[in-house]
Design an enzyme around this catalytic site. Sequence first.
Site, PDB file in Angstrom:
ATOM      1  N   GLU A 287      -1.744   1.000  18.797  1.00  0.00           N
ATOM      2  CA  GLU A 287      -3.104   1.376  19.113  1.00  0.00           C
ATOM      3  C   GLU A 287      -3.992   0.530  18.210  1.00  0.00           C
ATOM      4  OE1 GLU A 287      -6.484   2.221  19.130  1.00  0.00           O
ATOM      5  OE2 GLU A 287      -5.995   3.729  17.626  1.00  0.00           O
TER       6      GLU A 287
ATOM      7  N   ASN B 221      -9.745 -11.759   8.256  1.00  0.00           N
ATOM      8  CA  ASN B 221     -10.643 -12.044   9.373  1.00  0.00           C
ATOM      9  C   ASN B 221     -10.675 -13.529   9.720  1.00  0.00           C
ATOM     10  OD1 ASN B 221     -11.057  -9.358   9.483  1.00  0.00           O
ATOM     11  ND2 ASN B 221     -13.264  -9.415   9.076  1.00  0.00           N
ATOM     12  N   GLU B 222     -10.379 -14.387   8.745  1.00  0.00           N
ATOM     13  CA  GLU B 222     -10.286 -15.822   9.077  1.00  0.00           C
ATOM     14  C   GLU B 222      -9.104 -16.034  10.034  1.00  0.00           C
ATOM     15  OE1 GLU B 222     -10.674 -14.797   5.788  1.00  0.00           O
ATOM     16  OE2 GLU B 222     -12.815 -15.265   5.869  1.00  0.00           O
TER      17      GLU B 222
ATOM     18  N   THR C 134       0.833  -1.200   0.000  1.00  0.00           N
ATOM     19  CA  THR C 134       0.000   0.000   0.000  1.00  0.00           C
ATOM     20  C   THR C 134       0.869   1.253   0.000  1.00  0.00           C
ATOM     21  OG1 THR C 134      -1.742  -1.158   1.167  1.00  0.00           O
ATOM     22  CG2 THR C 134      -1.794   1.245   1.302  1.00  0.00           C
TER      23      THR C 134
END
Lengths: 380, 395
Positions: free
Chosen positions: B248, B377-378, B164
């Site tokens: 954070e 998320n898995e 990114t």
Amino acid sequence: MDITFTEEQEMLRKSAGDFLTAECPKTKARELEEDEKGYSPELWQKMAGLGWMGLAIPEEYEGMGMTFQDLTVLLEAMGNNVLPGPFSCTVVGGAFAIIEAGTAEQKKDLLPRIANGEAILTTALLEPGSTCYDASGVNLKATAQGDNFVLSGTKVFVEMANVADYMICAARTKEGSSDEDGISLFIVDAKAPGISCEVIPTIAFDKLCEVRFENVAVPKKNMLGEMDKGWPIMQSIMQKGAIAKSAESVGGMQASVDMTVAYCKDRVQYDRPIGAFQALQHIMADMWIITQTSKYLVYQAAWMESEGLPCAMEVAMAKAYVNENYKWVTERAVSLHGGIGTSREHDTGLYYRRAKAADTAFGDTDFQRELVAKKIGLIS
Amino acid sequence: MDFKLTDEHVKLRKEFFNVCEELAKKRPEGFTGLEGCYDTDEGWAYHLDCAKVFAKRGWLTLGWPEEYGGQGTIMDKVFMSEATGYYDVPGVDIFGVDMLAPTLHATASQEIKREFLPSIASGERMWCELWSEPNAGSDLAALSTSAVRQGDEYVINGQKIWSTGAHRAHWAFALVRTDPNADRKQKGITFLLFDMKTPGVTVNPILYMDGGHLYNEVFLDDVRVPVKNVVGEENQGWGVTQTLAAFERSNLGAIMGMHRQIEELVNYCNETKVKGEPLAKNPLIRSRLAKAACDLWAAHALAYRIVDAQSRNEMAAFDASAVKVFSGELQARMAQLGTEILGPYGQVKHSRWALFEGFFEKWYQQSFILNVAMGTNEIQRNIISWYGLGLPRMK
Ligand SMILES: Cc1cc2nc3c(=O)[nH]c(=O)nc-3n(C[C@H](O)[C@H](O)[C@H](O)COP(=O)(O)OP(=O)(O)OC[C@H]3O[C@@H](n4cnc5c(N)ncnc54)[C@H](O)[C@@H]3O)c2cc1C
């Protein structure tokens, strides 16, 4: 009962799949998203050569005289391959409306040209401010003047109007006793003076257009159906459109399942194919179940429509169900591909974006569920 | 138990919000999220401008030790993310400020800290993260980009992907393999820093689903990096990446963004009439927006609990996984809901026909950034199952 495809349908499904894979690979589908026209005239001619546009047009008008259900078999194959272009709006929206409501002259003029791939048609219904496929949204005015009606107003989300030859346009010819009363349909020459068209950029780049009508003269003989009584015809177009869109969608769902399963067998992380992880297996099993249920719901509705049985509820159910599940299946497909699934160059995203576009076309889920709610007997 | 903020916190939080509200007024049209920062020159300039404003106030060093110009605590950092999240304002480099700085504080030598922290604090140097490779995504430790030591340099060869902002960033923090013969793949990995202008670094765009230029593939051909740019020890890079406790990780930025989205949808529904009735009177819409609000308030409460645990040094990795999964998936649902409420206009891209500058159409696609990047998320669910619930781990 026999819930299988006929031999003819199987052949059609197979040959359509083979043809589209060869002639319109997904790279081409993506290129066409950036193309000004949004379809390939060459491919269009080849499809006409195969008789696709005339598949369900009666033989007397140079078609093949097959059924609406046969047509949905073809549409499913198209959705499986995300074929972009004006097929559905020309054939389902255009040809069927004319078959159902056209005069002998209109049929003779237009149906052979549609069958031969010489005319592209579309339907102009939605207007700015109207958010659903409801008669109350039709405000574009048509006023009689001599031999013509004069149309003024704006239509939005008109599919492929940028390349259409004709638009079937819903207009208000009188303030009727109800929203439905007083709507007339016109077959409008899309190149007529006073018409301007702009493509609205959308998630699926599917050439939905804003079309402005400024005192557009339409000969009276180009009215489709009876004066002030056009709405039931439009409803019939919308109903067929909803099935057609659902058929395309289940094709896309199957493609998304197939792609994901193949990828998960192939992609190795942690020294094994990711398809070995049960967390992913169960997701794929659910994707498959949902695709199966969607298909048979759509097939049933298509069969009813094809047989001329009343099926407003079944069609609304199919559309509502497929709307939600096409989005879900394609979202899972992207997620299970990880990074690559989120990229422009990968096919999963193409289906994911199409699923969003399919969702609103011919009535979104709330709209369809409301129809179902009425049909199952809820008072309103 | 006490959910109340101190007066001082309330005041500070307000200040963050005021400054961000002002910055939001200069937002380029259609700007949102990470893609907003990296896709266009305009967006990038806006990102850098906001960074300067924050740097001047010392807001890029919240929670840092004082000797490096730090002020405040992790709580302050959280309020800051709430403000930037609510106004969708960039300026805090997620790679430099949010990821690298805490990593350096936790693991780096004095020299490295002295050399690299000041330009993060001043908002001048922007970073990218070169971790993932074509064959090392979830299984990051399988990475194969090699770094071979020659004198006081490493010579690096390999390919990174999904990087990114690598086409805009000034510097990179990378993971490379320095010992290909280690007995476990987590061993033999080194964490190092280099200038993106170093000869041999080639950045090729990969377009995101929506056509935006967010991430890239990065080829490294005989890239020479001084040995002194190693963070931590050679071959101990995996451990360096695991210092997440210092980050954070409340996701309050995303959560506050959703508060704003709900407010905007509520306004829209109150003002937009269909058949003479405000959309707000439609019970379907009421129920769905109310459900979204319930989910969001739940996410918010969980996020605060995680911040609180973190400020006591009691946060477990699976706590952060929970809020990441919940808030990321909630953003996906929120984008869905937004597009649905807008009807056919929900599919319209930023243009004169679009509502909210095409925000929901964009996030309908960009929500994958939250649910796939930084550990899918898995994978987060695996972490919760294994470390949170103590379920047996299949080998
Ligand atoms: C928008 C975006 C930005 C990114 N930015 C960066 C960046 O700046 N720098 C960088 O280094 N990387 C970046 N990434 C990469 C990101 O970290 C990886 O995409 C991610 O870790 C997943 O790896 P993968 O894409 O190879 O998918 P894979 O690991 O191949 O995963 C494919 C699927 O398999 C599932 N899976 C894999 N292992 C398991 C398991 N054990 N159990 C259950 N399911 C499993 C995954 O959840 C996923 O659904 C970015 C990714 C995206 C989408």
